[in-house]
Design a protein around this motif. Sequence first.
Motif, short mmCIF file in Angstrom:
data_model
loop_
_atom_site.label_atom_id
_atom_site.label_comp_id
_atom_site.label_asym_id
_atom_site.label_seq_id
_atom_site.Cartn_x
_atom_site.Cartn_y
_atom_site.Cartn_z
N SER A 1 30.08 55.06 43.55
CA SER A 1 30.40 54.73 42.16
C SER A 1 29.25 54.03 41.46
O SER A 1 29.05 54.21 40.25
N ALA A 2 28.47 53.22 42.19
CA ALA A 2 27.32 52.55 41.57
C ALA A 2 26.29 53.57 41.10
O ALA A 2 25.71 53.43 40.01
N LEU A 3 26.07 54.63 41.89
CA LEU A 3 25.15 55.68 41.49
C LEU A 3 25.68 56.44 40.27
O LEU A 3 24.92 56.77 39.35
N LEU A 4 26.97 56.69 40.23
CA LEU A 4 27.56 57.39 39.08
C LEU A 4 27.42 56.56 37.81
O LEU A 4 27.14 57.11 36.73
N ARG A 5 27.63 55.25 37.91
CA ARG A 5 27.47 54.39 36.73
C ARG A 5 26.03 54.41 36.24
O ARG A 5 25.77 54.50 35.03
N LEU A 6 25.09 54.33 37.18
CA LEU A 6 23.68 54.36 36.78
C LEU A 6 23.32 55.72 36.19
O LEU A 6 22.56 55.80 35.21
N THR A 7 23.87 56.79 36.75
CA THR A 7 23.63 58.13 36.22
C THR A 7 24.14 58.25 34.79
O THR A 7 23.48 58.82 33.92
N PHE A 8 25.30 57.69 34.53
CA PHE A 8 25.86 57.73 33.18
C PHE A 8 24.99 56.92 32.21
O PHE A 8 24.81 57.31 31.05
N GLN A 9 24.44 55.81 32.67
CA GLN A 9 23.57 55.00 31.81
C GLN A 9 22.31 55.76 31.40
O GLN A 9 21.81 55.60 30.29
N THR A 10 21.79 56.59 32.30
CA THR A 10 20.56 57.33 31.97
C THR A 10 20.76 58.24 30.76
O THR A 10 19.82 58.49 30.00
N ILE A 11 21.97 58.74 30.57
CA ILE A 11 22.24 59.66 29.46
C ILE A 11 21.92 59.00 28.12
O ILE A 11 21.38 59.63 27.22
N GLY A 12 22.22 57.71 28.01
CA GLY A 12 22.01 57.03 26.74
C GLY A 12 20.63 56.48 26.54
O GLY A 12 20.28 56.09 25.42
N VAL B 1 22.50 67.51 30.84
CA VAL B 1 21.52 67.66 29.76
C VAL B 1 20.95 69.07 29.71
O VAL B 1 20.94 69.71 28.64
N TYR B 2 20.49 69.58 30.84
CA TYR B 2 19.87 70.91 30.86
C TYR B 2 20.82 72.01 30.37
O TYR B 2 20.47 72.77 29.46
N PRO B 3 22.03 72.14 30.91
CA PRO B 3 22.91 73.21 30.40
C PRO B 3 23.29 73.04 28.94
O PRO B 3 23.44 74.03 28.21
N SER B 4 23.41 71.80 28.46
CA SER B 4 23.80 71.57 27.06
C SER B 4 22.73 72.04 26.10
O SER B 4 23.02 72.72 25.11
N ILE B 5 21.47 71.68 26.37
CA ILE B 5 20.43 72.07 25.42
C ILE B 5 20.11 73.56 25.53
O ILE B 5 19.74 74.19 24.53
N ILE B 6 20.27 74.14 26.72
CA ILE B 6 20.08 75.59 26.85
C ILE B 6 21.11 76.33 25.99
O ILE B 6 20.78 77.27 25.25
N LEU B 7 22.37 75.91 26.06
CA LEU B 7 23.42 76.53 25.23
C LEU B 7 23.15 76.31 23.75
O LEU B 7 23.40 77.19 22.92
N ALA B 8 22.62 75.14 23.40
CA ALA B 8 22.34 74.85 21.99
C ALA B 8 21.30 75.82 21.43
O ALA B 8 21.48 76.37 20.34
N TYR B 9 20.21 76.04 22.17
CA TYR B 9 19.18 76.95 21.69
C TYR B 9 19.66 78.40 21.66
O TYR B 9 19.33 79.16 20.74
N ALA C 1 25.83 59.45 23.50
CA ALA C 1 24.97 60.56 23.93
C ALA C 1 25.78 61.60 24.70
O ALA C 1 25.54 62.81 24.57
N PHE C 2 26.74 61.16 25.49
CA PHE C 2 27.59 62.09 26.24
C PHE C 2 28.36 63.01 25.29
O PHE C 2 28.39 64.23 25.49
N VAL C 3 28.94 62.43 24.25
CA VAL C 3 29.66 63.25 23.26
C VAL C 3 28.70 64.19 22.55
O VAL C 3 29.03 65.35 22.27
N TRP C 4 27.48 63.71 22.26
CA TRP C 4 26.49 64.54 21.59
C TRP C 4 26.16 65.79 22.40
O TRP C 4 26.10 66.90 21.87
N PHE C 5 25.96 65.61 23.69
CA PHE C 5 25.65 66.77 24.54
C PHE C 5 26.84 67.72 24.62
O PHE C 5 26.66 68.95 24.68
N LEU C 6 28.05 67.19 24.62
CA LEU C 6 29.23 68.06 24.60
C LEU C 6 29.31 68.86 23.30
O LEU C 6 29.67 70.04 23.30
N LEU C 7 28.95 68.21 22.18
CA LEU C 7 28.92 68.92 20.89
C LEU C 7 27.87 70.03 20.90
O LEU C 7 28.11 71.13 20.38
N LEU C 8 26.69 69.74 21.46
CA LEU C 8 25.65 70.76 21.55
C LEU C 8 26.14 71.96 22.36
O LEU C 8 25.97 73.12 21.95
N ALA C 9 26.76 71.68 23.51
CA ALA C 9 27.24 72.76 24.38
C ALA C 9 28.36 73.55 23.70
O ALA C 9 28.37 74.80 23.75
#
Length: 736
Positions: A22-33, A293-301, A217-225
């Motif tokens: 769970s500590a790794l997941l929290r840190l992973t989520f922080q990187t998004i922002g 991040v990668y799948p979201s921006i690929i779908l956006a383009y 940022a998480f919501v933003w990537f979901l909107l892009l996708a």
Amino acid sequence: MSSPEAGSTIIYKRTAVELRGSALLRLTFQTIGIIYSDIGTSPLYTLNGIWSSSGPAPSREDVIGGVSAILWAITLLPLVKYAFITLRFATLEGEGGSFALFQGLYPPRSRDLGAERSLTGDSGSTLTRFPLPKASSLKERMRWPLLIWCLFGTSLTMADAIFTPAVSVTSAVGGIAVVRESVAEHIPPISIAFLVVLFLAQQFGTAKLSSVFSPIAFVWFLLLAGNGLYNVATYPGILRAFDPSRAVMLFVRTKDYELLAGVLLALTGCEAMFANVGQFNALSIQLSFSCLVYPSIILAYLGQGARLITDGEHVIQNIFYRSIAGPVNGGLWWITWFFALVATLIASQSMITATFSLLQQLIAMKSFPPLRMLYTSDTIQGQIYIPAANWLLMIGTIIIVAAFQDLAAMTNAYGFAVATVMFSTSVLIAVHIRYVKKRSVALALAYFAVFGFLDALFWGASIKKVPHGAWVPLMIGGCLSLLMMLWTWAKGLEDVFDAKNRQNLREFIHCEDMFEPPAGDYITSDEDDLTTYYFMESLGTIVPGGLSSQERKELVRIPTCAVFHKSTEGRGVPHSFVGLIRHWPALPQLMIFLSVSIVPVARVPVEDRYLVSKVRSMQGFYGVTYCVGFRDDFGVKMNDVIEKICSLEEKADPQRHSSYITDKLRRAAERTTHIVPRYHVVSRKVEKGRFSTVVNPLRTYLIEDIYRRLATIFPDVVNWSTSADEIIRVGINASI
């Protein structure tokens, strides 16, 4: 000298953050922002960077080819090169960036804290952070060229931190002009207002900001996708962009090499993944980028390309905002605009925090003037806030927005810095593969042949933009790299001088009639029973070894305490002590020679904070290592030091006269003065043959007119919490 007290549990070596579950997941989520909003907001302006909003809509094949070039550029560079290769080249401490790669190639010498507390060991040895190269080693001959190269790359990353907020926020605010054309002329002042708020928020620290930014940022990537999927459904043929031959045929057909400068905009922010690794860790960045991040921006383009094919004439004016699902000025449009605006503010955050991390590395390696640093996390040493850098970035960003006005001109300037830093990283990693990872030359050349070639393609396209705005980051980066090179060179010479002028205490001070306390009860006296002498040549030059033509002067012991700060590593007493005693022939009752070690924990317990050694043959001389946690205030607490010293004395002779000595030490410590050297540097003449007439005046100008003034403006004590009333700076003429 006696050994320091045992029992310290401090870990002296900083290591990369390792988390699981769970500590790794929290840190992973922080990187998004913090990290990805720069590359995540590139869809706002990338396609309009390839095809101008004022020009005609491109053909279907051109759109598929352009989107294909973007998809494969993102796949090969941010995903493969950075996420899965470059992050493996972070330092053992977990830091990334160009300068971290240099540290990996030429790691700083491991510190021997016990030896640094030695006052009577060998001294006068040469200390160099960048020693002279060995003629037989190619790696050593490459030291200074690689240092200059990585400093230039680091400086361009900092220049990038000025352009990222300017480009990202201006592009998001510009979306209002799609529905409110009258707002177009007010975009620069509106953008500046948002930027000021962003920079004011930096003082709250990376962890607090990421707790707010990451969900957005998480919501933003979901909107892009989501928007991307919706638009792809309108023209599924856009999926042919996954065929790399479509990208190749675009350039064959159009013969327009400069299109790559527009594709480059899709890669902005990929260097932040590496530069920010010290604030998180490699695994958290790899997980968040590859899974979200990668799948979201690929779908956006892909989605933007599909809309550009089906409704080109309408969409070309602002491809991102006119490709949002639903009507312009509808509910989803305004929701997307809001998140786009906030995401661009977060995008700016990624490069700001990257700049803080890079400055931390540079200052630690003495390649940048000392700046006030505030640590904002109790768990991760890399999460810092540097006020001076923050305000300078804010001023620079505001000037860029106000001066350029036009977004197209800003993107021209923006891409050059990105391409240059990417190419710089590829060069350093290729060297790393051979000399740090100990892999074959063939593998290093293969890496550079692939990724160096790709980076060079983008750099060649962006360099054509220099007359159209790219000269600005080039100028900023050039000035910063010159400052870094000057400071690295001159500070290194100063440190060499400091090390060469260290003295073995026994060769400098000689004791007669050693103290012998009376048996039984003692009588407290303020007068010392020890007569102390030092030797000095008649010309005033102190040399080790007891040379001839020396005069003998008595040193009176006074009931006070002096803390001499050692500015460089190594044995012996510092030059500040030698210089002070020459002009003021007296010795404080308590002499402490202090070395500082910043350790990779937030706060150091009091019982572990000070490591003490004493000189057996001279009463009142102690070597102390001050272990500071990265969130501790730098301030020597004399009560704690005295307790450590008294404890050491009591252990040395618990039955006889330790109480007499400790009482005298406690009284002396009531009046404490901190003494630090202040070098008045002068340039020595060097012999360079026929070039001496040019080299020596230039050397004098750089050292005496520039470096000396910078050293005065940026003192080493900038991060101390000790009162200025308790600090004496001993002036020393240093010929370097």
